[in-house]
Design a protein around this motif. Sequence first.
Motif, PDB file in Angstrom:
ATOM      1  N   PRO A 353     -18.232   8.290  12.977  1.00  0.00           N
ATOM      2  CA  PRO A 353     -17.675   9.652  13.100  1.00  0.00           C
ATOM      3  C   PRO A 353     -17.804  10.441  11.796  1.00  0.00           C
ATOM      4  O   PRO A 353     -17.769   9.857  10.713  1.00  0.00           O
ATOM      5  CB  PRO A 353     -16.193   9.408  13.432  1.00  0.00           C
ATOM      6  N   ARG A 354     -17.931  11.753  11.939  1.00  0.00           N
ATOM      7  CA  ARG A 354     -17.972  12.603  10.745  1.00  0.00           C
ATOM      8  C   ARG A 354     -16.644  12.508   9.984  1.00  0.00           C
ATOM      9  O   ARG A 354     -16.608  12.489   8.771  1.00  0.00           O
ATOM     10  CB  ARG A 354     -18.252  14.055  11.141  1.00  0.00           C
ATOM     11  N   GLU A 355     -15.543  12.441  10.743  1.00  0.00           N
ATOM     12  CA  GLU A 355     -14.229  12.390  10.097  1.00  0.00           C
ATOM     13  C   GLU A 355     -13.868  10.942   9.760  1.00  0.00           C
ATOM     14  O   GLU A 355     -13.921  10.064  10.616  1.00  0.00           O
ATOM     15  CB  GLU A 355     -13.186  13.004  11.041  1.00  0.00           C
ATOM     16  N   VAL A 356     -13.522  10.708   8.495  1.00  0.00           N
ATOM     17  CA  VAL A 356     -13.109   9.374   8.050  1.00  0.00           C
ATOM     18  C   VAL A 356     -11.640   9.436   7.655  1.00  0.00           C
ATOM     19  O   VAL A 356     -11.232  10.315   6.898  1.00  0.00           O
ATOM     20  CB  VAL A 356     -13.960   8.917   6.843  1.00  0.00           C
ATOM     21  N   HIS A 357     -10.849   8.513   8.187  1.00  0.00           N
ATOM     22  CA  HIS A 357      -9.422   8.478   7.884  1.00  0.00           C
ATOM     23  C   HIS A 357      -9.099   7.306   6.971  1.00  0.00           C
ATOM     24  O   HIS A 357      -9.301   6.149   7.352  1.00  0.00           O
ATOM     25  CB  HIS A 357      -8.602   8.355   9.171  1.00  0.00           C
ATOM     26  N   ILE A 358      -8.625   7.618   5.787  1.00  0.00           N
ATOM     27  CA  ILE A 358      -8.180   6.580   4.852  1.00  0.00           C
ATOM     28  C   ILE A 358      -6.659   6.651   4.794  1.00  0.00           C
ATOM     29  O   ILE A 358      -6.095   7.673   4.389  1.00  0.00           O
ATOM     30  CB  ILE A 358      -8.786   6.799   3.448  1.00  0.00           C
ATOM     31  N   ASP A 359      -5.997   5.596   5.242  1.00  0.00           N
ATOM     32  CA  ASP A 359      -4.536   5.561   5.261  1.00  0.00           C
ATOM     33  C   ASP A 359      -4.053   4.516   4.270  1.00  0.00           C
ATOM     34  O   ASP A 359      -4.297   3.320   4.442  1.00  0.00           O
ATOM     35  CB  ASP A 359      -4.034   5.246   6.683  1.00  0.00           C
ATOM     36  N   ILE A 360      -3.378   4.995   3.246  1.00  0.00           N
ATOM     37  CA  ILE A 360      -2.910   4.126   2.162  1.00  0.00           C
ATOM     38  C   ILE A 360      -1.394   4.025   2.259  1.00  0.00           C
ATOM     39  O   ILE A 360      -0.701   5.047   2.291  1.00  0.00           O
ATOM     40  CB  ILE A 360      -3.299   4.716   0.791  1.00  0.00           C
ATOM     41  N   ASP A 361      -0.883   2.814   2.315  1.00  0.00           N
ATOM     42  CA  ASP A 361       0.569   2.618   2.308  1.00  0.00           C
ATOM     43  C   ASP A 361       0.944   1.941   0.993  1.00  0.00           C
ATOM     44  O   ASP A 361       0.521   0.814   0.724  1.00  0.00           O
ATOM     45  CB  ASP A 361       0.996   1.762   3.509  1.00  0.00           C
ATOM     46  N   LEU A 362       1.703   2.652   0.165  1.00  0.00           N
ATOM     47  CA  LEU A 362       2.096   2.092  -1.133  1.00  0.00           C
ATOM     48  C   LEU A 362       3.263   1.125  -0.989  1.00  0.00           C
ATOM     49  O   LEU A 362       3.539   0.352  -1.915  1.00  0.00           O
ATOM     50  CB  LEU A 362       2.498   3.216  -2.091  1.00  0.00           C
ATOM     51  N   ASN A 363       3.947   1.178   0.161  1.00  0.00           N
ATOM     52  CA  ASN A 363       5.114   0.315   0.395  1.00  0.00           C
ATOM     53  C   ASN A 363       6.128   0.371  -0.740  1.00  0.00           C
ATOM     54  O   ASN A 363       6.642  -0.654  -1.196  1.00  0.00           O
ATOM     55  CB  ASN A 363       4.643  -1.131   0.632  1.00  0.00           C
ATOM     56  N   ALA A 364       6.387   1.590  -1.198  1.00  0.00           N
ATOM     57  CA  ALA A 364       7.336   1.755  -2.303  1.00  0.00           C
ATOM     58  C   ALA A 364       8.444   2.754  -1.975  1.00  0.00           C
ATOM     59  O   ALA A 364       9.388   2.888  -2.746  1.00  0.00           O
ATOM     60  CB  ALA A 364       6.599   2.212  -3.560  1.00  0.00           C
ATOM     61  N   GLY A 365       8.324   3.460  -0.855  1.00  0.00           N
ATOM     62  CA  GLY A 365       9.327   4.476  -0.520  1.00  0.00           C
ATOM     63  C   GLY A 365       8.989   5.142   0.793  1.00  0.00           C
ATOM     64  O   GLY A 365       8.224   4.596   1.593  1.00  0.00           O
ATOM     65  N   ASP A 366       9.548   6.330   1.011  1.00  0.00           N
ATOM     66  CA  ASP A 366       9.396   6.994   2.314  1.00  0.00           C
ATOM     67  C   ASP A 366       8.605   8.297   2.254  1.00  0.00           C
ATOM     68  O   ASP A 366       8.450   8.974   3.263  1.00  0.00           O
ATOM     69  CB  ASP A 366      10.781   7.303   2.896  1.00  0.00           C
TER      70      ASP A 366
END
Lengths: 389, 389
Positions: A353-366
């Motif tokens: 896909p043209r659109e790339v989703h990068i989802d980063i979870d720092l797991n440090a807060g909300d």
Amino acid sequence: MSVTFAQGFSAAGVVAGISSVEGKKDLALVVNNGPLDAAAGVFTSNRFCAAPVQWSRKVVADGHVKAVILNSGGANACTGEAGYAQSQATAETVAALLGTDAGDIAVCSTGLIGELLPLDNVLAGAKTAHEALASTPQAGADASHAIMTTDTKPKTVELEGNGYRIGGMVKGSGMIAPQLATMLCVITTDAVVSAGQLQAALASGVDTSFNRIDVDGCMSTNDTVLLLASGASGVEPDPDEFNDLVAAACSSLARQIIGDGEGASHDIRISVTGATTEEAALACGRAVAASNLLKCAISGNDPNWGRIVSSLGTVPPDVAPYDSNKVTVDVNGVRICENGGAGRDRSEVDMTPREVHIDIDLNAGDAEATVWTDDLTHEYVHINADYES
Amino acid sequence: MSVTFAQGFSAAGVVAGISSVEGKKDLALVVNNGPLDAAAGVFTSNRFCAAPVQWSRKVVADGHVKAVILNSGGANACTGEAGYAQSQATAETVAALLGTDAGDIAVCSTGLIGELLPLDNVLAGAKTAHEALASTPQAGADASHAIMTTDTKPKTVELEGNGYRIGGMVKGSGMIAPQLATMLCVITTDAVVSAGQLQAALASGVDTSFNRIDVDGCMSTNDTVLLLASGASGVEPDPDEFNDLVAAACSSLARQIIGDGEGASHDIRISVTGATTEEAALACGRAVAASNLLKCAISGNDPNWGRIVSSLGTVPPDVAPYDSNKVTVDVNGVRICENGGAGRDRSEVDMTPREVHIDIDLNAGDAEATVWTDDLTHEYVHINADYES
């Protein structure tokens, strides 16, 4: 449609002979026919700001703008007093045509830095544009074409509120950094709102849109976002709805810039969640969005998470507290980095896909924030190395 | 010659089967044969620092290092506890071969982030390297080859002080940002110096060399610079001369990295003078060096000064006070920007040399700083988008 979608505005886009591209529409005029002439503006923070930015900042300061004249084909930046005099002369010409004061005419320019404009062509073009003014969809479309430079398509927006409308146009493709990454933008509304309301809505809308996109990390000298209200609908909008609608207009236009970023083959959405603060999430997102190495990898369809986390690792701990051993990264829904190390194999990620989703979870807060960028391609280098100027 | 130029050091570079490139030398060993084993180190500030960085930081902390083992073909970064165990096992194997403690063995790795090393190959390679150890120029050269990744040539330095020597090697071509832009570097000396002297000389030398180059703005997870002293010359150097020589070694190696930057067709020296402070000059130089647009323009042989001043304009006034109307820019000796505007025509600039000199005078004070970068080429994108990994 763009700026003429809102009632009370007329527009034109004409060929004025400013651009080096023969026959290209290169001059736009947007006129607020009232009854109000409330206006707000946000401008580049670049210290080498262009003459039209210096001029328009003063014009907008009192909250009144009757018209905006915009040209492509030359930025009129780093042109000293002579450049400022050109912006002023342009405003004076438009003011005379409209029977108003030059102090109510904003001026915007985009193109090569460091050269004066062909002023005769600009002033003659202003007259041509004035004669062509219309409130039709075509007139709005013409204006949105006239401000394009390396853009491959016009970028416009039309939104309806409860009894009022918002229209807008933007140009921008390169020299797009997350400090007002816009180049030139005019948003119009027929709502009955004050200049103060406009400024608040615009500042907030820009903050979560134009300030969260990055094509190449380079800040422009000419960035200008104007929001004009005619009041022609007679409707006083619900403030929250109006703010949301202005923000939505900004987001739509910002997204279109990313979709037309110079040479881009992928639009990259970077969402950072689990941060201690929104600022922390934003700092992490921007660091990742600025990575040339990641942007090259994405253009090669490689979801190289090492280049994602190594960028995250450059954000100082006091800006974004997190434990590197707890960070996860999903690309297009596949968790390829788990607890700061390898997760599922990156070959599982569909990069077509043209659109790339990068989802980063720092797991440090909300807290969370989302930024957008483009990949870095051969074509970007071609556009910016092999151009004629 | 590299690290074996200084007396008291032996080295080796062997094929260990770590790299995916068949038959490439990919493991180096550098041994300090004394009589001293003083050492200093500087490491990446990346929060996702690699296992070998975590290990070696502890090893160097007490100022003693007997040997360094370095591999290309894998960074052992973001590999968690298993990665750290690999670095430790590697150090233990070398320590056993040398009859010393693992706590005196530094470990360096470079290559792809996120994968464990083929440990059996590393440990077998350590034995092969130990058997191949020699103090010959060839042994030093072999070591400098073994640490190369996208480097197209080995990078070494040999300098003579008053009765003592300094040798060194570095690898680095991409992922080079001005926060310890090095990747891996080992510098050796036979001078009689303490660990404290070494640390001071190294910190100062790195600050004006590796911290002032920028290939692509991307900070590595594995950057390590080690300085080892054998004392084999028996000469206690003049402290100032020694510091200068270490700085000169760092500068030579940093310059070689720029000369071999990924895909580069121009090496760009950016000198900022007339700043209020060295920090201000450095901030301005780094801002210009980070501009993708300028780097593309240079690759197209266009001395686009608009892209220089628009980058200068992003530096906040409190960091670098200057008046944008007083700034001048010379490119290869031609003043193409005068008083913040157009100067001589840019067509007068000869852009054929590989080295491009950008001289910026802020006309605001007496401080100055110089940084180096590379242009941004099609080949850079090719290397980082179309690589096999």
